[in-house]
Write an enzyme that holds these catalytic residues in place. Structure first.
Site, PDB file in Angstrom:
ATOM      1  N   CYS A 126       2.008   2.692 -25.213  1.00  0.00           N
ATOM      2  CA  CYS A 126       2.023   4.091 -23.963  1.00  0.00           C
ATOM      3  C   CYS A 126       1.158   5.240 -24.073  1.00  0.00           C
ATOM      4  O   CYS A 126       0.894   5.242 -25.791  1.00  0.00           O
ATOM      5  CB  CYS A 126       4.056   4.843 -24.259  1.00  0.00           C
ATOM      6  SG  CYS A 126       3.496   6.371 -24.113  1.00  0.00           S
ATOM      7  N   CYS A 129       3.579   7.559 -26.823  1.00  0.00           N
ATOM      8  CA  CYS A 129       3.973   7.632 -28.077  1.00  0.00           C
ATOM      9  C   CYS A 129       3.375   6.572 -28.241  1.00  0.00           C
ATOM     10  O   CYS A 129       3.268   6.602 -29.374  1.00  0.00           O
ATOM     11  CB  CYS A 129       5.000   7.079 -27.724  1.00  0.00           C
ATOM     12  SG  CYS A 129       6.267   6.208 -26.868  1.00  0.00           S
ATOM     13  N   PRO A 188       0.894  -1.080  -0.162  1.00  0.00           N
ATOM     14  CA  PRO A 188      -0.193   0.125  -0.108  1.00  0.00           C
ATOM     15  C   PRO A 188       0.962   1.605  -0.111  1.00  0.00           C
ATOM     16  O   PRO A 188       2.167   1.695   0.844  1.00  0.00           O
ATOM     17  CB  PRO A 188      -0.294   0.147   1.463  1.00  0.00           C
ATOM     18  CG  PRO A 188      -1.388  -1.676   1.517  1.00  0.00           C
ATOM     19  CD  PRO A 188      -0.068  -1.873   0.797  1.00  0.00           C
ATOM     20  N   GLU A 189       0.145   1.934  -0.619  1.00  0.00           N
ATOM     21  CA  GLU A 189       0.715   3.423  -0.731  1.00  0.00           C
ATOM     22  C   GLU A 189       0.815   4.715   1.000  1.00  0.00           C
ATOM     23  O   GLU A 189      -0.526   3.797   0.567  1.00  0.00           O
ATOM     24  CB  GLU A 189       1.100   4.752  -2.222  1.00  0.00           C
ATOM     25  CG  GLU A 189       0.774   3.283  -3.110  1.00  0.00           C
ATOM     26  CD  GLU A 189       2.293   3.177  -3.457  1.00  0.00           C
ATOM     27  OE1 GLU A 189       2.893   4.364  -4.115  1.00  0.00           O
ATOM     28  OE2 GLU A 189       2.449   2.316  -4.768  1.00  0.00           O
ATOM     29  N   LYS A 220       3.335   5.318   5.823  1.00  0.00           N
ATOM     30  CA  LYS A 220       2.858   3.647   5.566  1.00  0.00           C
ATOM     31  C   LYS A 220       3.186   3.504   7.144  1.00  0.00           C
ATOM     32  O   LYS A 220       2.462   2.234   6.988  1.00  0.00           O
ATOM     33  CB  LYS A 220       3.666   2.997   4.457  1.00  0.00           C
ATOM     34  CG  LYS A 220       3.822   3.525   3.215  1.00  0.00           C
ATOM     35  CD  LYS A 220       4.867   2.018   2.400  1.00  0.00           C
ATOM     36  CE  LYS A 220       5.580   3.388   0.998  1.00  0.00           C
ATOM     37  NZ  LYS A 220       5.565   2.005   0.139  1.00  0.00           N
ATOM     38  N   CYS A 245       8.139   3.317 -19.923  1.00  0.00           N
ATOM     39  CA  CYS A 245       8.327   3.702 -21.743  1.00  0.00           C
ATOM     40  C   CYS A 245       9.336   3.530 -22.376  1.00  0.00           C
ATOM     41  O   CYS A 245      10.017   4.669 -21.964  1.00  0.00           O
ATOM     42  CB  CYS A 245       7.288   4.916 -22.447  1.00  0.00           C
ATOM     43  SG  CYS A 245       7.685   5.155 -24.031  1.00  0.00           S
TER      44      CYS A 245
END
Length: 252
Positions: free
Chosen positions: A225, A228, A2-3, A51, A245
């Site tokens: 992406c 692009c 978890p963030e 956290k 990417c």
């Protein structure tokens, strides 16, 4: 894992359920704390730090970290008993900690010692962007993803935001921190991302909350992406999976 935003609104949910209420049951299923019983204590504060979660009741503070699989649930929910680490009940509600990576009962007066090593909290009242930027830039040869995930730099970035930040600033996760033109912009963008998502479960870094359009690169290996059209690459060989990417992101 978890963030910081997930932990922030988990704390908000626990605060709404428990704060100001007297515990009628406290069952800590960790051998070291098996005899701890906070029944009769009033939960007077619930807070997050990066956290980490703290539930303060009486002279004690229940410190938890969700790690990879942990969660807190409010109300009566079906969970295999062996997964439950703690049960807290009041006269009208119940909170259970499931698969918590860290669970300890600390002295309230010194509970913040457990997180003293953390950098500025992205969602905390002590957020200091210039300190975070200086921390980030301290080792210019360090891989960017590694630095962003270091909670001593700033507290709250997990693997999702790490990969998204690398994309937004056009750097490969393996690019040296020293290739960043403005570390202050990076930490400020990290703060903005977490702040905008702090009260919602449907996280977005693109600004689009529609299903499947919320993220730039994380979890999108083999998909085009959004800028692009090149297929997003991934590497699962390290400690954390990375996404990038190959056109929009460079090593310098």
């Amino acid at each position: 894992m978890p963030e910081g935003d997930t932990v922030f609104h988990t704390a908000a949910a626990l605060r709404a359920a428990l704060e100001g209420k007297t515990l009628t049951r406290c069952d800590v299923r960790v051998p070291r704390y098996a005899t701890v019983d906070l029944s009769g204590a009033v939960v007077d504060e619930v807070l997050s730090r990066g956290k980490h979660l703290f539930i303060r009741a009486g002279s004690a503070s229940i410190h938890s970290h969700l790690k990879m699989e942990g969660a807190w649930r409010i109300g009566h929910t079906k969970v295999a008993p062996h997964r439950i680490r703690i049960v807290l009940e009041t006269a009208d509600t119940r909170a259970i900690g499931i698969d918590l990576g860290i669970l300890e009962v600390l002295d309230r007066g010194t509970d913040m010692d457990a997180v003293a090593y953390l950098g500025p909290d992205l969602l905390g009242p002590d957020w200091e962007p210039r300190v975070a930027a200086d921390n980030l830039a301290a080792d210019p040869d360090r891989p960017l993803a590694q630095a962003l995930l270091d909670q001593r730099v700033m507290a709250g970035v997990g693997n999702v935001y790490c990969n998204e930040l690398c994309f937004v600033f056009g750097r490969l996760p393996t690019a040296p921190v020293g290739t960043l033109k403005d570390p202050l912009r990076v930490v400020q963008r990290a703060r903005d991302m977490l702040w905008l998502n702090r009260s919602r479960w449907n996280r977005t870094t693109t600004g689009d909350t529609r299903n499947g359009r919320q993220l730039w690169v994380y979890g999108r290996a083999g998909e085009p992406c959004r800028r692009c059209g090149t297929l997003i690459q991934t590497d699962r060989g390290g400690e954390r999976v990375t996404y990038w990417c190959p056109v929009c992101q460079t090593a310098s």
